[in-house]
Enzyme design. Structure first.
Site, PDB file in Angstrom:
ATOM      1  N   HIS A   1      31.833  42.667  39.337  1.00 54.45           N
ATOM      2  CA  HIS A   1      32.565  42.829  38.246  1.00 54.45           C
ATOM      3  C   HIS A   1      31.712  43.604  37.080  1.00 54.45           C
ATOM      4  O   HIS A   1      31.824  43.191  35.877  1.00 54.45           O
ATOM      5  CB  HIS A   1      33.051  41.248  37.684  1.00 54.45           C
TER       6      HIS A   1
ATOM      7  N   GLU B   1      38.788  39.046  49.849  1.00 58.10           N
ATOM      8  CA  GLU B   1      38.142  38.978  48.597  1.00 58.10           C
ATOM      9  C   GLU B   1      36.968  39.703  48.464  1.00 58.10           C
ATOM     10  O   GLU B   1      36.364  39.825  49.454  1.00 58.10           O
ATOM     11  CB  GLU B   1      38.157  37.443  48.156  1.00 58.10           C
TER      12      GLU B   1
ATOM     13  N   HIS C   1      44.191  42.150  46.568  1.00 58.72           N
ATOM     14  CA  HIS C   1      44.565  42.618  45.302  1.00 58.72           C
ATOM     15  C   HIS C   1      43.928  43.980  44.715  1.00 58.72           C
ATOM     16  O   HIS C   1      42.807  44.035  44.965  1.00 58.72           O
ATOM     17  CB  HIS C   1      44.284  41.466  44.399  1.00 58.72           C
TER      18      HIS C   1
ATOM     19  N   GLU D   1      45.789  39.593  40.382  1.00 61.08           N
ATOM     20  CA  GLU D   1      44.598  38.367  40.823  1.00 61.08           C
ATOM     21  C   GLU D   1      43.515  38.034  39.798  1.00 61.08           C
ATOM     22  O   GLU D   1      43.398  36.718  39.639  1.00 61.08           O
ATOM     23  CB  GLU D   1      43.850  38.808  42.190  1.00 61.08           C
TER      24      GLU D   1
END
Length: 761
Positions: A334, A258, A185, A231
């Protein structure tokens, strides 16, 4: 006095010699009468034990060697010389180009236009370069709309509208009936460049596509490379592909790329369901294997509040696959620190070598053509220092376990039936030994918990976050010392109990462990180890969500009953705001929020249904927000159905990310709605959470639900909707910017503007 003492010693020695002589004669007389053989003395156990210092030294050397080997294995990204089939330098250029546009949340121009255009441009180059080869490249841009319910984060429903998918089909020019799927993604969470999650995977896939497309021999089966653009919006784009795209029906298996960290090795942490041939393909083909079935057990247990597209392909596509993820430096996941410069070229090289080799193996395999024939069975797998993968069927593991259990019982039976087991002596010793082992575990666990409680009560939680080895020394010495102490006491109090001891004594070992524990505990309690750091070489940021929001509450008559605005702050670790308050005094416990149970999701704009995970929240009053694209929410119709329910239809216009909350009042219940399969799926607290996002040029969001009407004075349902502005001019306000400047460098406040509107019907 000296003479008297000497006489006593001589007498004592003489007496002992006489006793020994008498005992020896008695023994000889007994043997003469009974015809027994000579009695053999059991050698002293202490003769075989090491000196305490030697034992400690051996254990220490063993631990250091083991640590060194594991550390070296993790640092050794590429084993041997690369074959040159995968070009990591070119893949790095793709990575840097994708991340150069900044954060790429779904719906943003950076995601929907800039990144999509770059990927299409590179794919067209690959298509042109390989046009004369034996394989063909077909590109399709999909913008699906759909909804589904998922039992993730307590359970909620997801709705998406015109999100982006770029699907590339590589197959022999004669066509292919069976397809592999490779998925990545290119979207990211707000406020993060998303280099590792998941731009690097898309860069790797571009280069793998280039390598396979330029093969001189035709493929046996086809491959679909899916670059999905939604995603991070809880797996929406992958659902749109696997449930709506015409190519999806030919997909027999998939590989999902991922990240749960930044850089390092990519690990196989999920496979299946069943289909052991996929694990065997990875074992056979991967150039730099790194896999663990333990990761699969932990991840699928739900202990980690995260998920990947693997779930969507497994649950909605009913196809098996392999899930790989980068797991190093999870501290940066993140955050603003997830940048391309933190991903080593060797990390890209090993990922590319592995994915290319495994895909090439699978598209040339017989199993892909008839995967159902090889479906049954699970695998146990793990790597040995990244050199080789050990994999065997789970049933073999079951057989080994049963054989071990049987051998144990046979051994115990033999020992119990031995003549020396007078009065069940062996059984008693075994029971005592087992009890001591269990007791040592329980006492050790209790000791560690008490220490952790003391550390927490003194405000020193999470000291380990930036000082991992401090945690090892303090808790490790306490746990080891407690366990050694329990076994030492058991040995001294019950001499007949036999354990494996390396040393004759443990007093110096216990003293050393106690000293280490005491020193580190004092240092921790004195605040010598701060949890966070902004050191560029190894940042450990504190994660905070910061929303400048305006909340509006309407009554049954549709009129505004109350309105307020503020900075809503969520802390995502145990320390809360204790380290922030000294720097920003306004953020203190006087503005801590509590859940208002009569309002959907406590009356706050939760982006995801994680209120059960995040217990510490603050609400600092601030001026009202005025987004340039405000949300428009209206009831289109409200009617009584012939089967006795009330059907309410709504229309919403707003930003790319919105959250809808439904809270039926007491006695009322939802019977159906326009989402998913039509059956309402509720959250843990009995509320309903619907997550919405859209791509470019999406129409207004229309939905409805039916509810049983109890005709109560407070209405039948409370409906709330929040809007989230993750990009563009509406993402920031002056007050938000001012507050962000006041946060320390070691904090990562992910911020945006939001609104919350509640209505009663």
């Amino acid at each position: 006095m000296e003479k008297d003492t000497t006489i006593r010693r001589i007498k004592s020695l003489h007496g002992r010699q006489n006793n020994v002589s008498e005992n020896k004669n008695d023994s000889q007389d007994q043997c003469g009468i009974n015809g027994c053989s000579e009695v053999k003395k059991k050698p002293e156990v202490s003769l075989y034990l090491l000196h305490e210092g030697v034992g400690v030294a051996l254990v220490t050397v063993f631990i250091l060697v083991l640590w060194g080997v594991v550390h070296l294995s993790l640092q050794q990204l590429v084993i041997g010389k690369s074959t040159g089939e995968f070009n990591a330098i070119r893949a790095r250029k793709h990575l840097e180009r994708i991340t150069s546009v900044g954060p790429r949340p779904t719906g943003s121009p950076e995601n929907e236009i800039l990144t999509v255009n770059f990927l299409l441009e590179q794919i067209e180059h690959i298509k042109a370069d390989s046009a004369s080869g034996p394989n063909s490249v077909t590109v399709d841009v999909q913008r699906p709309t759909g909804s589904f319910s998922i039992d993730f984060l307590g359970g909620f429903t997801s709705y998406y509208d015109r999100v982006s998918n770029i699907a590339v089909r590589l197959e022999p020019k004669a066509g292919a009936q069976h397809l592999m799927l490779a998925n990545c993604h290119f979207d990211s969470v707000a406020n993060s460049p998303g280099a590792s999650d998941d731009a690097v995977s898309c860069a790797v896939m571009l280069e793998v596509l280039h390598s396979l497309a330029n093969l001189s021999t035709p493929l046996r089966h086809g491959v679909v490379f899916l670059f999905n653009g939604a995603e991070e919006n809880v797996l929406q784009a992958s659902h749109g592909f696997i449930t709506q795209h015409p190519w999806a029906k030919q997909v027999r298996a998939f590989i999902n790329l991922e990240a749960a960290g930044v850089g390092g090795k990519e690990v196989v942490f999920q496979t299946g369901p069943e289909n052991p041939w996929l694990v065997q393909a990875y074992v056979h083909a991967a150039k730099h294997p790194f896999a663990s079935v333990v990761g699969q057990e932990v991840f699928q247990s739900g202990v980690i509040p995260s998920d990947t597209d693997f779930r969507i392909y497994r649950d909605f596509g009913n196809i098996p696959g392999i899930d790989l993820a980068f797991i190093e430096n999870g501290f940066l996941y993140h955050t603003k620190y997830d940048t391309s410069d933190r991903i080593l070229t060797d990390s890209i090289q090993r990922a590319g070598d592995n994915i290319l080799a495994v895909l090439k193996h699978l598209v040339m395999s017989e199993e892909l053509a008839d995967s159902s024939e090889y479906r049954h069975g699970n695998m146990v797998f793990f790597d040995l220092l990244g050199m080789v993968v050990v994999a065997y069927p789970a049933r073999v593991g079951t057989i080994i376990n049963y054989m071990t259990a049987m051998a144990t019982f046979l051994y115990l039976f033999k020992k119990c039936s031995h003549p020396s087991n007078v009065g069940g002596r062996y059984i008693k010793e075994l029971v005592y030994a087992t009890a001591v082992v269990i007791l040592s575990w329980l006492v050790t666990l209790l000791t560690v918990l008490i220490i952790a409680l003391v550390v927490s009560l003194t405000g020193r939680s999470m000291f380990w976050y930036n000082d991992f080895y401090t945690c090892i020394f303090m808790y490790g010495s306490a746990a080891t010392g407690t366990m050694v102490l329990i076994h030492t006491l058991a040995k001294n109090l019950y001499y007949g109990l036999h354990f494996i001891y390396l040393a004759r004594s443990t007093k110096w070992l216990l003293a050393g462990l106690g000293t280490v524990f005491t020193v580190f505990l004092v240092l921790v309690l004195c605040g010598m180890f701060f949890p966070y750091t902004a050191d560029p070489s190894g940042p450990r940021p504190k994660r905070v969500f910061l929303q400048h929001t305006t909340r509006t509450f309407h009554g049954l008559d549709g009129q505004v009953k109350s309105r307020d605005s503020g900075l809503w702050i969520n802390s995502f670790d145990y320390t809360g705001m204790q380290h922030i308050t000294p720097i920003i005094p306004e953020i203190n416990d006087t503005i801590r929020t509590s859940c208002q149970e009569d309002r959907p999701f406590c009356g706050y704009p939760w982006f995801l249904p994680v209120k059960f995970l995040v217990k510490k929240n603050w609400y600092l009053p601030a001026p009202e927000v005025f987004p340039r694209s405000p949300i428009e929410f209206q009831v289109l119709s409200k009617e009584q159905t012939k089967w006795g329910t009330v059907k309410i239809t709504f229309e919403v216009k707003g930003p790319s990310h919105m959250s809808l909350y439904l809270r039926p009042h007491q006695g009322a219940s939802l019977s159906s709605w326009s989402f998913g399969d039509g059956v309402p799926q509720y959250h843990l607290a009995g509320e309903y959470f619907i997550f919405y996002s859209h791509g470019l040029d999406a129409p207004a969001w229309n939905f409805w639900f039916e509810i049983q009407d109890p005709s109560g004075p407070e209405g039948i349902i409370s409906v709330a909707i929040s809007s989230h502005y993750f990009f563009g001019e509406d993402q920031r306000t002056v007050q938000l910017e001012d507050m962000l400047k006041r946060f320390p460098k070691w904090a990562f406040p992910s911020s945006w503007v939001s609104t919350y509107h509640m209505y009663r019907y």
